[in-house]
Write a protein that holds these residues in place. Structure first.
Motif, short mmCIF file in Angstrom:
data_model
loop_
_atom_site.label_atom_id
_atom_site.label_comp_id
_atom_site.label_asym_id
_atom_site.label_seq_id
_atom_site.Cartn_x
_atom_site.Cartn_y
_atom_site.Cartn_z
N TYR A 289 8.73 17.91 -28.30
CA TYR A 289 9.77 17.81 -27.28
C TYR A 289 9.71 16.45 -26.63
O TYR A 289 8.63 15.90 -26.41
N ARG A 290 10.89 15.90 -26.32
CA ARG A 290 11.00 14.60 -25.67
C ARG A 290 12.06 14.70 -24.58
O ARG A 290 13.16 15.20 -24.84
N VAL A 291 11.74 14.24 -23.39
CA VAL A 291 12.70 14.23 -22.28
C VAL A 291 12.73 12.84 -21.66
O VAL A 291 11.74 12.14 -21.63
N MET A 292 13.91 12.47 -21.19
CA MET A 292 14.09 11.23 -20.42
C MET A 292 14.73 11.63 -19.11
O MET A 292 15.75 12.32 -19.09
N LEU A 293 14.11 11.23 -17.99
CA LEU A 293 14.53 11.67 -16.67
C LEU A 293 14.82 10.47 -15.76
O LEU A 293 14.15 9.45 -15.85
N ASP A 294 15.80 10.64 -14.89
CA ASP A 294 16.00 9.75 -13.75
C ASP A 294 15.49 10.49 -12.53
O ASP A 294 16.02 11.55 -12.18
N VAL A 295 14.46 9.96 -11.90
CA VAL A 295 13.85 10.63 -10.75
C VAL A 295 14.08 9.77 -9.52
O VAL A 295 13.70 8.60 -9.48
N GLU A 296 14.73 10.36 -8.51
CA GLU A 296 14.89 9.67 -7.24
C GLU A 296 13.70 10.03 -6.36
O GLU A 296 13.42 11.21 -6.14
N VAL A 297 12.97 9.01 -5.92
CA VAL A 297 11.77 9.24 -5.12
C VAL A 297 11.91 8.55 -3.77
O VAL A 297 12.61 7.55 -3.64
N VAL B 55 0.86 -1.18 0.00
CA VAL B 55 0.00 0.00 0.00
C VAL B 55 0.90 1.23 0.00
O VAL B 55 1.69 1.44 0.92
N ILE B 56 0.78 2.04 -1.05
CA ILE B 56 1.60 3.24 -1.18
C ILE B 56 0.88 4.39 -0.47
O ILE B 56 -0.26 4.70 -0.78
N VAL B 57 1.57 5.01 0.48
CA VAL B 57 0.99 6.12 1.23
C VAL B 57 1.40 7.45 0.59
O VAL B 57 0.59 8.35 0.43
N ARG B 58 2.68 7.54 0.19
CA ARG B 58 3.18 8.81 -0.33
C ARG B 58 4.36 8.56 -1.26
O ARG B 58 5.19 7.71 -1.00
N ILE B 59 4.43 9.33 -2.35
CA ILE B 59 5.56 9.30 -3.28
C ILE B 59 6.08 10.72 -3.38
O ILE B 59 5.36 11.62 -3.82
N GLU B 60 7.33 10.93 -2.98
CA GLU B 60 7.91 12.27 -2.98
C GLU B 60 9.18 12.30 -3.82
O GLU B 60 10.14 11.62 -3.50
N PRO B 61 9.19 13.08 -4.91
CA PRO B 61 10.41 13.20 -5.71
C PRO B 61 11.47 13.98 -4.94
O PRO B 61 11.20 15.05 -4.39
N LEU B 62 12.69 13.44 -4.88
CA LEU B 62 13.78 14.10 -4.17
C LEU B 62 14.76 14.77 -5.12
O LEU B 62 15.22 15.87 -4.86
N ASP B 63 15.08 14.09 -6.23
CA ASP B 63 16.06 14.62 -7.16
C ASP B 63 15.67 14.21 -8.57
O ASP B 63 15.17 13.11 -8.79
N ILE B 64 15.92 15.11 -9.53
CA ILE B 64 15.60 14.83 -10.93
C ILE B 64 16.86 15.07 -11.76
O ILE B 64 17.45 16.16 -11.69
N GLN B 65 17.28 14.05 -12.50
CA GLN B 65 18.42 14.16 -13.40
C GLN B 65 17.89 14.04 -14.83
O GLN B 65 17.15 13.12 -15.15
N ILE B 66 18.30 14.97 -15.71
CA ILE B 66 17.88 14.93 -17.11
C ILE B 66 18.89 14.08 -17.87
O ILE B 66 20.08 14.40 -17.91
N ILE B 67 18.43 13.00 -18.46
CA ILE B 67 19.29 12.14 -19.27
C ILE B 67 19.35 12.67 -20.69
O ILE B 67 20.43 12.89 -21.23
N THR B 68 18.19 12.85 -21.31
CA THR B 68 18.13 13.45 -22.65
C THR B 68 17.00 14.46 -22.70
O THR B 68 15.96 14.28 -22.06
N ALA B 69 17.22 15.50 -23.48
CA ALA B 69 16.19 16.50 -23.75
C ALA B 69 16.32 16.84 -25.23
O ALA B 69 17.31 17.42 -25.65
N GLU B 70 15.32 16.43 -26.02
CA GLU B 70 15.39 16.59 -27.47
C GLU B 70 14.24 17.45 -27.96
O GLU B 70 13.14 17.42 -27.42
N GLN B 71 14.53 18.20 -29.03
CA GLN B 71 13.51 19.00 -29.70
C GLN B 71 13.53 18.60 -31.17
O GLN B 71 14.57 18.69 -31.83
N GLU B 72 12.42 18.14 -31.68
CA GLU B 72 12.28 17.80 -33.09
C GLU B 72 11.46 18.89 -33.76
O GLU B 72 10.31 19.13 -33.38
N THR B 73 12.03 19.53 -34.76
CA THR B 73 11.31 20.59 -35.48
C THR B 73 11.02 20.13 -36.91
O THR B 73 11.79 19.39 -37.51
#
Length: 124
Positions: free
Chosen positions: A78-86, A43-61
């Motif tokens: 726009y496309r982003v890939m993130l590593d999120v520490e929770v 049973v999940i009570v709470r999810i709190e993001p602590l740190d966010i690292q950007i792996i890739t951030a792309e813009q397709e025009t």
């Protein structure tokens, strides 16, 4: 009462796309909840993001045209890939012991199968 909640840290990789930069990030961050629920039976009570690292951030025009040559305009995806520490606060179901009580079916109707009652018509 004993304390039943446990805090655990986990790194989750999420990807998001959108027509605007903020929509791509919002799409990625909205996936965190579903990822955590799929991975755990607790049973999940709470999810709190602590740190966010950007792996890739792309813009397709690309250039969009009406009927192949009228009104050209530049569009972007726009496309982003993130590593999120929770930090996940949860209740581990394996540590909880439940008391078992036998009760009759609270929603059931008592049906007597052994005896048949005859219905008599009243004569007027």
């Amino acid at each position: 009462m004993e304390q039943v909640t446990i805090k655990k840290r986990q790194v989750i990789q999420v990807e998001g796309t959108g027509k605007e930069k903020n929509l791509a990030f919002a799409n990625a961050l909205n996936q965190i909840h579903n990822r955590v629920l799929k991975e755990r039976e607790d049973v999940i009570v709470r999810i709190e993001p602590l740190d966010i690292q950007i792996i890739t951030a792309e813009q397709e025009t690309y250039t969009e045209r009406f009927f192949f040559f009228f009104l050209p305009r530049a569009r972007a995806d726009y496309r982003v890939m993130l590593d999120v520490e929770v930090e996940i606060t949860l209740i581990e179901m394996d540590t909880i012991t439940f008391e078992e009580k036998k009760v009759t079916d609270p929603n059931g109707l008592p049906i007597s199968f052994g005896k048949r009652q005859k219905m008599h018509k009243e004569a007027n």
